[in-house]
Scaffold this motif. Structure first.
Motif, PDB file in Angstrom:
ATOM      1  N   SER A  78       8.873 -16.444   6.623  1.00  0.00           N
ATOM      2  CA  SER A  78       8.667 -15.169   6.267  1.00  0.00           C
ATOM      3  C   SER A  78       9.598 -14.118   5.967  1.00  0.00           C
ATOM      4  CB  SER A  78       7.671 -14.737   7.448  1.00  0.00           C
ATOM      5  OG  SER A  78       7.198 -13.506   7.296  1.00  0.00           O
ATOM      6  N   PRO A  79       9.337 -13.333   5.195  1.00  0.00           N
ATOM      7  CA  PRO A  79      10.426 -12.321   5.003  1.00  0.00           C
ATOM      8  C   PRO A  79      10.678 -11.245   6.296  1.00  0.00           C
ATOM      9  CG  PRO A  79       8.789 -12.071   3.007  1.00  0.00           C
ATOM     10  CD  PRO A  79       8.421 -13.071   4.070  1.00  0.00           C
ATOM     11  N   GLY A  80       9.916 -11.514   7.258  1.00  0.00           N
ATOM     12  CA  GLY A  80      10.119 -10.806   8.489  1.00  0.00           C
ATOM     13  C   GLY A  80       9.526  -9.410   8.617  1.00  0.00           C
ATOM     14  N   THR A  81       9.248  -9.027   9.960  1.00  0.00           N
ATOM     15  CA  THR A  81       8.491  -7.835  10.059  1.00  0.00           C
ATOM     16  C   THR A  81       9.258  -6.942  11.027  1.00  0.00           C
ATOM     17  OG1 THR A  81       7.223  -8.670  11.777  1.00  0.00           O
ATOM     18  CG2 THR A  81       6.247  -8.753   9.376  1.00  0.00           C
ATOM     19  N   VAL A  82      10.224  -7.357  11.780  1.00  0.00           N
ATOM     20  CA  VAL A  82      11.074  -6.621  12.463  1.00  0.00           C
ATOM     21  C   VAL A  82      11.671  -5.332  12.122  1.00  0.00           C
ATOM     22  CG1 VAL A  82      13.077  -6.800  14.271  1.00  0.00           C
ATOM     23  CG2 VAL A  82      11.762  -8.722  13.694  1.00  0.00           C
ATOM     24  N   GLY A  83      11.068  -4.140  12.770  1.00  0.00           N
ATOM     25  CA  GLY A  83      11.812  -3.103  12.468  1.00  0.00           C
ATOM     26  C   GLY A  83      11.198  -2.326  10.929  1.00  0.00           C
ATOM     27  N   ARG A  84      10.084  -2.981  10.508  1.00  0.00           N
ATOM     28  CA  ARG A  84       9.406  -2.517   9.394  1.00  0.00           C
ATOM     29  C   ARG A  84       8.079  -1.831   9.566  1.00  0.00           C
ATOM     30  NH1 ARG A  84      10.291  -7.664   5.016  1.00  0.00           N
ATOM     31  NH2 ARG A  84      12.454  -7.584   5.103  1.00  0.00           N
ATOM     32  N   HIS A  85       7.691  -0.826   8.551  1.00  0.00           N
ATOM     33  CA  HIS A  85       6.483  -0.249   8.689  1.00  0.00           C
ATOM     34  C   HIS A  85       6.346   0.332   7.574  1.00  0.00           C
ATOM     35  CE1 HIS A  85       9.302   2.911   9.742  1.00  0.00           C
ATOM     36  NE2 HIS A  85       8.424   3.813   9.109  1.00  0.00           N
ATOM     37  N   ALA A  86       4.950   0.231   6.927  1.00  0.00           N
ATOM     38  CA  ALA A  86       4.555   0.642   5.764  1.00  0.00           C
ATOM     39  C   ALA A  86       4.306   2.315   5.799  1.00  0.00           C
ATOM     40  CB  ALA A  86       3.178   0.143   5.301  1.00  0.00           C
ATOM     41  N   VAL A  87       4.835   2.761   4.634  1.00  0.00           N
ATOM     42  CA  VAL A  87       4.713   4.232   4.414  1.00  0.00           C
ATOM     43  C   VAL A  87       3.413   4.492   3.609  1.00  0.00           C
ATOM     44  CG1 VAL A  87       5.958   6.397   3.441  1.00  0.00           C
ATOM     45  CG2 VAL A  87       7.226   4.484   4.326  1.00  0.00           C
ATOM     46  N   ARG A  88       2.834   5.523   4.151  1.00  0.00           N
ATOM     47  CA  ARG A  88       1.703   6.076   3.308  1.00  0.00           C
ATOM     48  C   ARG A  88       1.872   7.130   2.175  1.00  0.00           C
ATOM     49  NH1 ARG A  88      -0.345   6.356   8.627  1.00  0.00           N
ATOM     50  NH2 ARG A  88      -0.379   8.374   8.588  1.00  0.00           N
ATOM     51  N   ARG A  89       1.142   7.177   1.262  1.00  0.00           N
ATOM     52  CA  ARG A  89       1.386   8.107   0.284  1.00  0.00           C
ATOM     53  C   ARG A  89       1.416   9.562   0.860  1.00  0.00           C
ATOM     54  NH1 ARG A  89       1.506   7.855  -5.414  1.00  0.00           N
ATOM     55  NH2 ARG A  89       0.814   5.518  -5.418  1.00  0.00           N
ATOM     56  N   GLU A  90       0.582   9.846   1.457  1.00  0.00           N
ATOM     57  CA  GLU A  90       0.495  11.463   2.116  1.00  0.00           C
ATOM     58  C   GLU A  90       1.701  11.656   3.220  1.00  0.00           C
ATOM     59  OE1 GLU A  90      -2.423   8.705   4.572  1.00  0.00           O
ATOM     60  OE2 GLU A  90      -1.784   8.862   2.461  1.00  0.00           O
ATOM     61  N   GLU A  91       2.343  10.555   3.512  1.00  0.00           N
ATOM     62  CA  GLU A  91       3.601  10.675   4.241  1.00  0.00           C
ATOM     63  C   GLU A  91       4.746  10.979   3.561  1.00  0.00           C
ATOM     64  OE1 GLU A  91       2.829   7.867   8.419  1.00  0.00           O
ATOM     65  OE2 GLU A  91       3.848   7.282   6.573  1.00  0.00           O
ATOM     66  N   ALA A  92       4.787  10.670   2.277  1.00  0.00           N
ATOM     67  CA  ALA A  92       6.106  10.780   1.570  1.00  0.00           C
ATOM     68  C   ALA A  92       5.555  10.800  -0.215  1.00  0.00           C
ATOM     69  CB  ALA A  92       6.941   9.495   1.827  1.00  0.00           C
ATOM     70  N   PRO A  93       5.014  12.110  -0.469  1.00  0.00           N
ATOM     71  CA  PRO A  93       4.596  12.052  -1.881  1.00  0.00           C
ATOM     72  C   PRO A  93       5.705  12.070  -2.715  1.00  0.00           C
ATOM     73  CG  PRO A  93       4.317  14.060  -0.609  1.00  0.00           C
ATOM     74  CD  PRO A  93       4.827  13.141   0.447  1.00  0.00           C
ATOM     75  N   ALA A  94       6.850  12.572  -2.467  1.00  0.00           N
ATOM     76  CA  ALA A  94       8.013  12.555  -3.191  1.00  0.00           C
ATOM     77  C   ALA A  94       8.685  11.251  -3.607  1.00  0.00           C
ATOM     78  CB  ALA A  94       9.164  13.537  -2.744  1.00  0.00           C
ATOM     79  N   LEU A  95       8.501  10.347  -2.517  1.00  0.00           N
ATOM     80  CA  LEU A  95       8.982   9.018  -2.489  1.00  0.00           C
ATOM     81  C   LEU A  95       7.998   8.316  -3.662  1.00  0.00           C
ATOM     82  CD1 LEU A  95      10.504   6.246  -2.255  1.00  0.00           C
ATOM     83  CD2 LEU A  95       9.243   6.109   0.052  1.00  0.00           C
ATOM     84  N   PHE A  96       6.729   8.442  -3.367  1.00  0.00           N
ATOM     85  CA  PHE A  96       5.630   7.603  -4.187  1.00  0.00           C
ATOM     86  C   PHE A  96       5.606   8.200  -5.571  1.00  0.00           C
ATOM     87  CE2 PHE A  96       4.049   6.046  -0.203  1.00  0.00           C
ATOM     88  CZ  PHE A  96       3.652   5.053  -0.407  1.00  0.00           C
ATOM     89  N   GLU A  97       6.019   9.555  -5.849  1.00  0.00           N
ATOM     90  CA  GLU A  97       6.053   9.977  -7.046  1.00  0.00           C
ATOM     91  C   GLU A  97       7.155   9.643  -7.983  1.00  0.00           C
ATOM     92  OE1 GLU A  97       6.454  14.420  -9.265  1.00  0.00           O
ATOM     93  OE2 GLU A  97       6.381  14.281  -7.172  1.00  0.00           O
ATOM     94  N   MET A  98       8.174   9.260  -7.162  1.00  0.00           N
ATOM     95  CA  MET A  98       9.464   8.680  -7.922  1.00  0.00           C
ATOM     96  C   MET A  98       9.284   7.212  -8.246  1.00  0.00           C
ATOM     97  SD  MET A  98      13.241   7.904  -6.537  1.00  0.00           S
ATOM     98  CE  MET A  98      13.968   9.516  -6.307  1.00  0.00           C
ATOM     99  N   VAL A  99       8.657   6.652  -7.381  1.00  0.00           N
ATOM    100  CA  VAL A  99       8.365   5.097  -7.763  1.00  0.00           C
ATOM    101  C   VAL A  99       7.398   4.716  -8.768  1.00  0.00           C
ATOM    102  CG1 VAL A  99       7.331   3.079  -6.660  1.00  0.00           C
ATOM    103  CG2 VAL A  99       9.045   4.383  -5.346  1.00  0.00           C
ATOM    104  N   ASP A 100       6.170   5.859  -8.698  1.00  0.00           N
ATOM    105  CA  ASP A 100       5.353   5.554  -9.632  1.00  0.00           C
ATOM    106  C   ASP A 100       6.032   6.074 -11.276  1.00  0.00           C
ATOM    107  OD1 ASP A 100       3.372   5.425  -7.973  1.00  0.00           O
ATOM    108  OD2 ASP A 100       2.733   7.209  -7.945  1.00  0.00           O
ATOM    109  N   GLY A 101       6.731   6.959 -11.301  1.00  0.00           N
ATOM    110  CA  GLY A 101       7.573   7.496 -12.472  1.00  0.00           C
ATOM    111  C   GLY A 101       8.482   6.075 -13.096  1.00  0.00           C
ATOM    112  N   LEU A 102       9.200   5.561 -11.841  1.00  0.00           N
ATOM    113  CA  LEU A 102       9.859   4.450 -12.316  1.00  0.00           C
ATOM    114  C   LEU A 102       9.282   3.141 -12.692  1.00  0.00           C
ATOM    115  CD1 LEU A 102      12.711   4.832  -9.459  1.00  0.00           C
ATOM    116  CD2 LEU A 102      13.062   5.251 -11.797  1.00  0.00           C
ATOM    117  N   CYS A 103       8.320   2.968 -12.257  1.00  0.00           N
ATOM    118  CA  CYS A 103       7.360   1.851 -12.489  1.00  0.00           C
ATOM    119  C   CYS A 103       6.985   2.005 -14.094  1.00  0.00           C
ATOM    120  CB  CYS A 103       5.860   1.879 -11.776  1.00  0.00           C
ATOM    121  SG  CYS A 103       6.166   1.275 -10.281  1.00  0.00           S
TER     122      CYS A 103
END
Length: 629
Positions: A78-103
């Motif tokens: 497994s890639p592992g899950t230690v120290g990992r947590h998913a980010v929700r769109r409403e928590e980081a709109p600037a991050l998701f906006e950047m990723v969407d544009g880069l996609c």
């Protein structure tokens, strides 16, 4: 600062990995999976046959398929899950906006989730589907330290690179190759006595892993070049190169500068710092002058067959650029901009995870440093000669400072006393800590002078070459260590019988105070004894074997989610740290929920000074019979 020049002859990008080579790699991976299928089927075959005899072929077929599917899923890395947590769109709109544009810019499919972890890295992988082979869920992983150490433009270029892997359809084959390598690598580095199946797999792995790693690494490096090309189009080639250069610099600081600073902090406090990445950022700020050295060393680092990423200079050349020191940053870090009000919480959680994961070893290192300074270092020597006193002084300075001056002291001791195996051993350790391959020869010289040092020295060499050396050298080191294990096999086979029947003695008195202080501060400990005896190996060479018998509170171990192997490794480290490198360390663990062999207990109680920690709970209540240890 002068840019690092890229030589066309030495830094040209690798040739394209053509479709024929890709097909060959796919077939090779498929063959390895078929071997693993056979291995998974073998253990359950007798049970399936038994079910067929009792319940009939239909039930046996269902049982066999179910058991096979479960076991197959179980052995998938497994890639592992230690120290990992998913980010929700409403928590980081600037991050998701950047990723969407880069996609869109990278012509990459959409990302299903963004995950933060505690690594100074970024990654993209594809998972899900039947037996983990038919992946369809795409995940982008961003390390919180990466967001702390890079600026916004650099992180944008790094994300574009990761999306480039999806754009160029690297995901499925790349993730499959990762799993194949991880599974076989486990058997390549397996130590100790093997079952018939494990021994066969180890033999196959010793041939297969170097060959497969060489073939798959070539493909992986080509994937990196392709992803870089996408990143240059979707973001900026200059910003990507700056990001890679800054990461090279940070890695240099973590390996070469940070240990000295952490040694000073360890000596001052038994509490691991809760602001590790702030310490690292300040270190980068105060060591800007080391940037040219870091980039030059990175440029001159030879490529190894198992490297999955091209060197920085190769990647810059492929993009038509020179490697230049990235600009000095005064603006907020990328995490502050992309995560906004969530950033402080995320960074604090990352630092707290580092502190939590480091605290046990940090406290031990703190206590050991104090122990060494106050005279404990002499427990590492059987005699107190002038040469050993000189080496002891050098060892203490290396633990406290870890700088050029302490290295010079160790080098002087080895030069003045070339016949002293321990001088070469500790000099070898210090050199490898600094990434200097010359440490391997020093460790091997210590083995030539004293064969009893072989196992400890070879463990260090194997660990170093696994991350720093080429595949051939790493394989040769593993083979040498295997020969040492074979030489020690008769010793291991008679150890427990000797422990129950022979006369024992207490370990060196100088080692007891440190063990007592360390273990008394751990709630897991409910009794500890330390003894030693002498046993011969296959050649007749006598070894002093130190045995630590640990009684562990099973409730505390369960609460801490620590398995027996994890605990045994921890206590092995404690014991090895207080004995000379020419002695062996063994650990026997028993939980408070089970009996302690009465014969062993009687043996331990007969040795004055063997009890390090007295048991708090009663021993062996309502025990009728115990046949084995």
């Amino acid at each position: 600062m002068t840019p690092v020049q890229a030589s066309a002859s030495s830094a040209a990008p690798a040739s394209t990995f053509n479709s024929r080579q890709r097909l060959s790699l796919t077939l090779l991976a498929l063959a390895s999976e078929l071997i693993f299928v056979t291995v998974v089927i073998l253990p359950i075959a007798p049970f399936v046959m038994l079910q067929a005899a009792i319940w009939g072929a239909g039930f046996a077929a269902v049982f066999g398929v179910t058991a096979f599917t479960f076991l197959w899923w179980l052995v998938q890395p497994s890639p592992g899950t230690v120290g990992r947590h998913a980010v929700r769109r409403e928590e980081a709109p600037a991050l998701f906006e950047m990723v969407d544009g880069l996609c869109t810019n990278a012509a990459a499919p959409r990302i299903h989730r963004i995950v933060l972890d505690n690594e100074l890295n970024a990654a993209a992988y594809q998972t899900g589907g039947f037996l983990s082979l038919l992946g369809s869920r795409r995940t982008l992983i961003l390390g919180v330290p990466l967001l702390r150490m890079l600026n916004l433009d650099e992180v944008k270029a790094v994300i574009a690179h990761e999306l480039g892997h999806f754009s160029r359809n690297h995901g499925r084959l790349g993730h499959w190759i990762y799993r194949v390598r991880a599974k076989w690598d486990h058997y390549l580095h397996m130590q100790g006595n093997d079952s018939f199946v494990d021994g066969g797999l180890k033999a196959i792995a010793s041939w297969f892993v170097p060959y497969f790693v060489s073939r798959s690494s070539s493909w992986s490096r080509q994937c990196e070049f392709e992803a870089d090309t996408v990143a240059a189009r979707a973001s900026s080639a200059r910003h990507l190169t700056d990001a890679l250069a800054r990461l090279e610099f940070i890695s240099f600081l973590l390996a070469r500068k940070l240990p000295t600073q952490l040694s000073s902090l360890r000596m001052q406090s038994a509490q691991a710092p809760g602001n590790f990445w702030s310490i690292t950022a300040e270190l980068a700020e105060t060591n800007r002058s080391a940037m040219p050295q870091a980039l030059a060393e990175g440029a001159n680092r030879p490529r190894r067959a198992q490297d999955t990423h091209p060197a920085l200079r190769e990647r810059a050349t492929a993009l038509g650029l020179l490697v230049e020191p990235p600009p000095i940053e005064s603006s907020p870090c990328a995490g502050d901009i992309l995560l906004g009000k969530e950033w402080a919480r995320v960074l604090t959680a990352c630092n707290e995870d580092w502190q939590k994961n480091t605290q046990v070893s940090w406290r031990f290192d703190h206590l050991r440093m104090r122990w060494l300074v106050t005279g404990g270092v002499h427990a590492l020597f059987s005699q107190q000669t002038a040469a050993q006193t000189e080496l002891a002084t050098a060892i203490v300075q290396e633990q406290l400072q870890g700088d050029d001056a302490s290295l010079a002291l160790l080098s002087a001791a080895a030069t003045r006393h070339p016949e002293m195996a321990m001088a070469h051993f500790y000099l070898g350790l210090a050199l490898l800590e600094r990434g200097d391959d010359a440490g391997i020869q020093e460790l091997r010289q210590s083995i030539r002078l004293d064969k009893r040092i072989a196992l400890g020295a070879q463990n260090v060499i194997c660990g170093y070459l696994a991350s720093h050396g080429d595949q051939k050298a790493a394989r040769e080191a593993v083979i040498r260590r295997r020969y040492t294990h074979e030489r020690l096999t008769p010793l291991y086979e008679q150890l427990w019988e000797a422990l129950l029947c022979r006369s024992l003695r207490a370990i060196a008195p100088g080692a007891v105070p440190l063990l007592a202080e360390v273990l008394a501060g751990e709630p897991l400990t409910d009794g500890c004894w330390a003894v030693q005896l002498d046993l011969p190996d296959a050649t007749g060479l006598s070894h002093t074997v130190n045995i630590l018998v640990m009684r562990i509170d099973h409730e505390q171990a369960h609460k801490a989610d620590l398995g027996e192997d994890d605990l045994r490794a921890r206590y092995q480290n404690y014991l090895q740290a207080v004995i000379p490198p020419d002695q062996l360390a063994m650990v026997h663990t028993v939980y408070t929920s089970e009996p302690l062999n009465p014969r062993l207990l009687k043996q331990l109680q007969a040795v004055p000074g063997s009890e390090i920690i007295a048991p708090a709970r009663p021993l062996n209540l309502d025990i009728i019979r115990i046949d084995s240890i």
